[in-house]
Scaffold this motif. Structure first.
Motif, PDB file in Angstrom:
ATOM      1  N   LEU A 625       0.831  -1.205   0.000  1.00 41.85           N
ATOM      2  CA  LEU A 625       0.000   0.000   0.000  1.00 41.85           C
ATOM      3  C   LEU A 625       0.867   1.256   0.000  1.00 41.85           C
ATOM      4  CD1 LEU A 625      -2.771  -1.176   2.488  1.00 41.85           C
ATOM      5  CD2 LEU A 625      -3.032  -0.800   0.030  1.00 41.85           C
ATOM      6  N   ALA A 626       2.002   1.205   0.677  1.00 40.16           N
ATOM      7  CA  ALA A 626       2.914   2.356   0.669  1.00 40.16           C
ATOM      8  C   ALA A 626       3.465   2.584  -0.738  1.00 40.16           C
ATOM      9  CB  ALA A 626       4.050   2.122   1.661  1.00 40.16           C
ATOM     10  N   ALA A 627       3.782   1.505  -1.438  1.00 47.82           N
ATOM     11  CA  ALA A 627       4.291   1.636  -2.806  1.00 47.82           C
ATOM     12  C   ALA A 627       3.211   2.170  -3.747  1.00 47.82           C
ATOM     13  CB  ALA A 627       4.808   0.282  -3.288  1.00 47.82           C
ATOM     14  N   LEU A 628       1.982   1.685  -3.588  1.00 53.50           N
ATOM     15  CA  LEU A 628       0.874   2.171  -4.416  1.00 53.50           C
ATOM     16  C   LEU A 628       0.623   3.660  -4.182  1.00 53.50           C
ATOM     17  CD1 LEU A 628      -1.780  -0.703  -4.265  1.00 53.50           C
ATOM     18  CD2 LEU A 628      -0.582   0.120  -6.302  1.00 53.50           C
ATOM     19  N   GLU A 629       0.668   4.067  -2.918  1.00 51.22           N
ATOM     20  CA  GLU A 629       0.431   5.477  -2.605  1.00 51.22           C
ATOM     21  C   GLU A 629       1.471   6.371  -3.286  1.00 51.22           C
ATOM     22  OE1 GLU A 629      -0.425   8.299   1.295  1.00 51.22           O
ATOM     23  OE2 GLU A 629       0.471   6.322   1.553  1.00 51.22           O
ATOM     24  N   LYS A 630       2.698   5.901  -3.311  1.00 45.18           N
ATOM     25  CA  LYS A 630       3.778   6.674  -3.922  1.00 45.18           C
ATOM     26  C   LYS A 630       3.545   6.859  -5.418  1.00 45.18           C
ATOM     27  CE  LYS A 630       8.797   6.637  -4.516  1.00 45.18           C
ATOM     28  NZ  LYS A 630      10.051   5.876  -4.247  1.00 45.18           N
ATOM     29  N   ASP A 631       3.002   5.825  -6.071  1.00 44.54           N
ATOM     30  CA  ASP A 631       2.866   5.851  -7.531  1.00 44.54           C
ATOM     31  C   ASP A 631       1.443   6.139  -8.005  1.00 44.54           C
ATOM     32  OD1 ASP A 631       5.518   5.112  -7.513  1.00 44.54           O
ATOM     33  OD2 ASP A 631       5.088   2.967  -7.724  1.00 44.54           O
ATOM     34  N   TRP A 632       0.516   6.396  -7.061  1.00 44.79           N
ATOM     35  CA  TRP A 632      -0.896   6.426  -7.442  1.00 44.79           C
ATOM     36  C   TRP A 632      -1.209   7.526  -8.465  1.00 44.79           C
ATOM     37  CZ3 TRP A 632      -4.289   2.931  -7.587  1.00 44.79           C
ATOM     38  CH2 TRP A 632      -5.645   3.223  -7.706  1.00 44.79           C
ATOM     39  N   LYS A 633      -0.528   8.625  -8.393  1.00 44.74           N
ATOM     40  CA  LYS A 633      -0.814   9.733  -9.310  1.00 44.74           C
ATOM     41  C   LYS A 633      -0.583   9.319 -10.752  1.00 44.74           C
ATOM     42  CE  LYS A 633       0.074  14.655  -9.968  1.00 44.74           C
ATOM     43  NZ  LYS A 633       0.823  15.845  -9.477  1.00 44.74           N
ATOM     44  N   SER A 634       0.393   8.475 -10.984  1.00 45.64           N
ATOM     45  CA  SER A 634       0.659   8.017 -12.349  1.00 45.64           C
ATOM     46  C   SER A 634      -0.204   6.821 -12.735  1.00 45.64           C
ATOM     47  CB  SER A 634       2.142   7.645 -12.501  1.00 45.64           C
ATOM     48  OG  SER A 634       2.481   6.562 -11.645  1.00 45.64           O
ATOM     49  N   ILE A 635      -0.729   6.110 -11.742  1.00 49.30           N
ATOM     50  CA  ILE A 635      -1.575   4.950 -12.033  1.00 49.30           C
ATOM     51  C   ILE A 635      -2.993   5.391 -12.374  1.00 49.30           C
ATOM     52  CG2 ILE A 635      -2.589   2.840 -11.071  1.00 49.30           C
ATOM     53  CD1 ILE A 635      -0.082   2.557  -9.351  1.00 49.30           C
TER      54      ILE A 635
END
Length: 788
Positions: A625-635
């Motif tokens: 979830l920490a990794a997803l939060e970091k990249d969420w803007k591009s996802i």
């Protein structure tokens, strides 16, 4: 004054028994206060509204099902055609959690509604510096003081200038103005963090994504049955066949009116669990108070010999029986009032811990006038109930017999005292048995077979509409590239969230209602559902995205399908071909039977796929979830930097939150009932030992052993316990069986639950009387016989 002195001297002469009396009453009153704090809160919704008795929700019913959603056009027709209706208003809600963004702050809005301006009149919504009574004014967008303080920390809420905000992010293209801040209201069925009013809330077009509630306010004295019939006729003749509604399965149904006073605790379209809890707590609190009162009465009668000379002398000097009765009643009332004040002080001092234990807010209700009056009435009634019989008995003794030394109460009143003690143990046994069954049922809900596995499944909050699998595929592929994410899917409905849409489906010549859930690939795998026949959706078969369907076993049985795979069902103007059958799942909880359900990728039934679900490998949730939060803007660009999530198992747990509240309250009342019953047993056994001390000494001189003396002292209590068990256990069985009947999926009641309750109570009772009995049996006979 003399009576007060006498009462005080009696208190000093029997400190232990007086302390037990007041403490027992205080525990009873504490249970009463806790129960009525909750009851007052739950029954206070909208009662502050001057139009409380004239407001109704218009809903739809069909084949025993109810919904609070209606076509938007219905409100307009009601307003123009029915003069008994003063106001009509519609409310819709946005199903997404959205960030409201301003230069000076950002607030996450979870409860965002849109409504007709007339709703402000109906529900008493007011704003600082704004009038909401002018229906010709343009849109008015309001937020609560809490949201305003976060968004505009430098703006005074009572002198508010309209401010423009961005919703979701700067790229969303939605920049509404906030025109004001709502004033504080009492508890209400209309809740919001933000509410956007329009003079006329639109939404009559085909495919309208919003869902509408319709409320009416009628003139005082309106014949509701007649009005209900008129609205039914309007709906069937003018609305149902001509207007799109998101609940199209109800198009063949009829309207109903549900009064505002029912909407919080037992609405027709929802669960009545809250209503049952209110009644249960009211009854339980009364029972606890009754137990405490019984203790008081029992001990007062048992100690009558201590006041025999006082009663005899007063009667000789002409004091009437009525005056003696009033004196004793006054003493009882004084102790009841002291116990009530002590209980209230204990609740206030311990309210923080109690709020966490009982899971409801006590702060706003612990010091209000309503609970004070209720507590005073309870104290008066308890004094009357607990003191009447002992006062009448004590005041009725003959002075001649008393002064001659022939006074004896133990045999005359033993049957009554024993009956009261039996009643106490009956209640305690019922509580304990109920607690065991309640715990087992909730354990079954928590750990039983749900038909799906919510563990490690996370709902990602999302504002994008993902109906087309091609639109979702880039997001799904990016997320599945993370090594610890096993599956990713999208859906219209999640366990514990907004329920699926009810639609009509046809197979051959049969028509059945069924829930429809639109999903994406890997939904079955993400949810951990068991495939009974056929296969899951796959991109290998292009037709799966066009008209493929997976059904649950209940739907297959409803249509009498022996071999469902390959058969066709028609619904939402689409011929779905069944490719798989899954095991029934209890996604809406254990209280309702699993409904026939159709899952499809092609979303032709009007809902929107907005819920993203991911399945994470065990032990890797935090890092993933920490990794997803970091990249969420591009996802997912629409969500921008606002990555929000919830665990599905926590969402699902909210379905039985009220049952857990009942469990906490019932556990507390069980402990209180046991403590009060044991205090009564302790008092009675202590008194019995005192008055039988010389008898036990004589028996010991004649050769009786300690064991024989122990049995002799307590055999009456063993009989009491046996009788209480014979009466309590059948009553407990009937009560818990009725409670379990409210669940579609429930445990079986086993004999060992009641045996365990009985054995546990017997053990605690033995421990309560053992010390005093053994001490009396081992005492030196010379100490009690030296004066004979």
């Amino acid at each position: 004054m003399n009576n007060l002195k006498i009462a005080w001297r009696n208190v000093l002469r029997s400190k232990l028994f007086t302390l037990l009396n007041i403490l027992g009453l205080a525990l009873g009153f504490a249970g009463f206060i806790l129960a009525y704090l909750y009851i007052n809160r739950e029954t206070s919704y909208d009662r502050w509204n001057p139009n409380y008795d004239q407001i109704y929700l218009v809903g739809l019913s069909y084949q025993g099902s109810h919904t609070d959603l209606t076509p938007p056009a219905l409100a307009k027709v009601i307003k123009t055609r029915l003069p008994d209706v003063v106001e009509v208003g519609r409310v819709s809600y946005f199903p997404w959690e959205m960030p409201f963004i301003h230069d000076h702050g950002e607030a996450m809005v979870k409860n965002w509604k849109a409504a007709d301006l007339s709703i402000a009149k109906i529900f008493g919504v007011e704003a600082y510096g704004l009038s909401l009574s002018d229906e010709n004014r343009p849109d008015v967008n309001l937020v609560t003081p809490q949201i305003s303080q976060t968004l505009f920390p430098k703006q005074a809420e009572n002198v508010f200038a309209p401010r423009q905000i961005a919703v979701q992010n700067e790229q969303s293209g939605f920049f509404p103005h906030i025109h004001g801040v709502t004033k504080a209201r009492g508890l209400s069925n209309l809740t919001y963090d933000a509410i956007f009013f329009k003079p006329d809330l639109a939404g009559d077009a085909e495919g309208d994504p919003l869902q509408y509630q319709t409320y009416i306010q009628v003139k005082p004295g309106t014949d509701i049955n007649r009005l209900d019939q008129k609205i039914k006729e309007i709906y069937q003749q003018e609305i149902s066949q001509h207007h799109h509604t998101v609940t199209s399965a109800f198009a063949k149904g009829e309207t109903y009116l549900d009064p505002l006073q029912n909407l919080h605790l037992h609405p027709k379209h929802g669960s009545n669990t809250g209503y049952l809890i209110v009644w249960a707590l009211g009854i339980l609190s009364g029972v606890i108070l009754l137990l405490a009162g019984i203790n008081f009465a029992n001990l007062m009668i048992a100690q009558a010999h201590r006041r025999a000379k006082e009663i005899g002398l007063k009667k000789v000097f002409g004091v009437s029986r009525i005056r003696l009765t009033l004196q004793f009643m006054g003493e009882v009332l004084l102790q009841c009032l002291l116990a009530a004040v002590l209980a209230w002080a204990l609740v206030i001092l311990c309210r923080n811990g109690l709020q966490k234990w009982l899971a409801y807010d006590l702060a706003g209700f612990a010091l209000d006038n309503q609970i004070a009056w209720q507590l005073l009435v309870a104290a008066l009634l308890t004094a009357l109930a607990a003191g009447s019989y002992p006062a009448i008995i004590l005041s009725g003794y003959h002075p001649v017999n008393i002064l001659k030394g022939n006074f004896q109460t133990s045999h005359r009143t033993a049957w009554f005292r024993h009956a009261l003690l039996i009643f106490q143990f009956i209640i305690a046994l019922v509580f304990i048995s109920g607690m065991l069954v309640l715990n087992r049922q909730l354990d079954y809900i928590r750990d039983g077979d749900k038909g799906f596995d919510p563990a490690q499944v996370v709902q990602i909050k999302n504002a994008a509409i993902l109906n087309n699998p091609a639109d979702f595929k880039p997001i799904r592929d990016r997320m599945q590239a993370y090594p610890d994410i096993e599956y990713v899917t999208a859906t219209t409905s999640i366990p514990g969230g907004i329920g699926p849409a009810e639609k009509e489906f046809q197979h051959v010549d049969q028509v059945r209602k069924a829930d429809h859930i639109a999903v994406d690939f890997d939904y079955v795998e993400t949810m951990g559902m068991d495939m009974l026949q056929g296969r899951s959706f796959t991109e290998v078969f292009a037709t799966d995205s066009i008209n493929g369907a997976i059904v649950n076993e209940t739907l297959a049985k409803a249509f009498g399908m022996q071999n469902p795979i390959g058969q066709t069902i028609r619904g939402c103007d689409t011929d779905f071909q069944i490719v798989g059958v899954v095991k029934d799942s209890k996604m809406q909880g254990f209280e309702k039977l699993t409904r026939p359900t159709v899952y499809s990728i092609n979303n032709t039934c009007g809902q929107f796929k907005t819920e993203i679900l991911i399945k994470i490998k065990p032990g890797r949730a935090q890092q993933t979830l920490a990794a997803l939060e970091k990249d969420w803007k591009s996802i997912n660009r629409l969500d921008g930097e606002h990555f929000r999530y919830e665990f599905v198992d926590q969402n699902y747990a909210a379905l039985y939150a009220q049952q857990q509240q009942l469990e906490s309250a019932f556990r507390g009342f069980t402990i209180l009932s046991i403590v009060i019953a044991l205090m009564g047993l302790f008092s009675m056994s202590a008194h019995s030992i005192v008055i039988r001390q010389k008898e036990m000494s004589i028996r010991k001189v004649l050769g009786a052993s300690v064991g024989q003396l122990f049995i002799q002292l307590n055999k009456s209590f063993f009989r009491i316990f046996l009788v209480a068990n014979l009466i309590a256990l059948p009553i407990a069985y009937l009560l818990v069986d009725q409670w379990l009947a409210t669940f579609a999926y429930r445990i079986s009641i086993s004999w060992w639950m009641f045996a365990l309750a009985g054995m546990g109570t017997l053990l605690v009772a033995l421990l309560t009387v053992a010390y005093q009995s053994v001490r009396a049996a081992r005492a030196n006979p010379a100490d009690s016989l030296r004066d004979e």
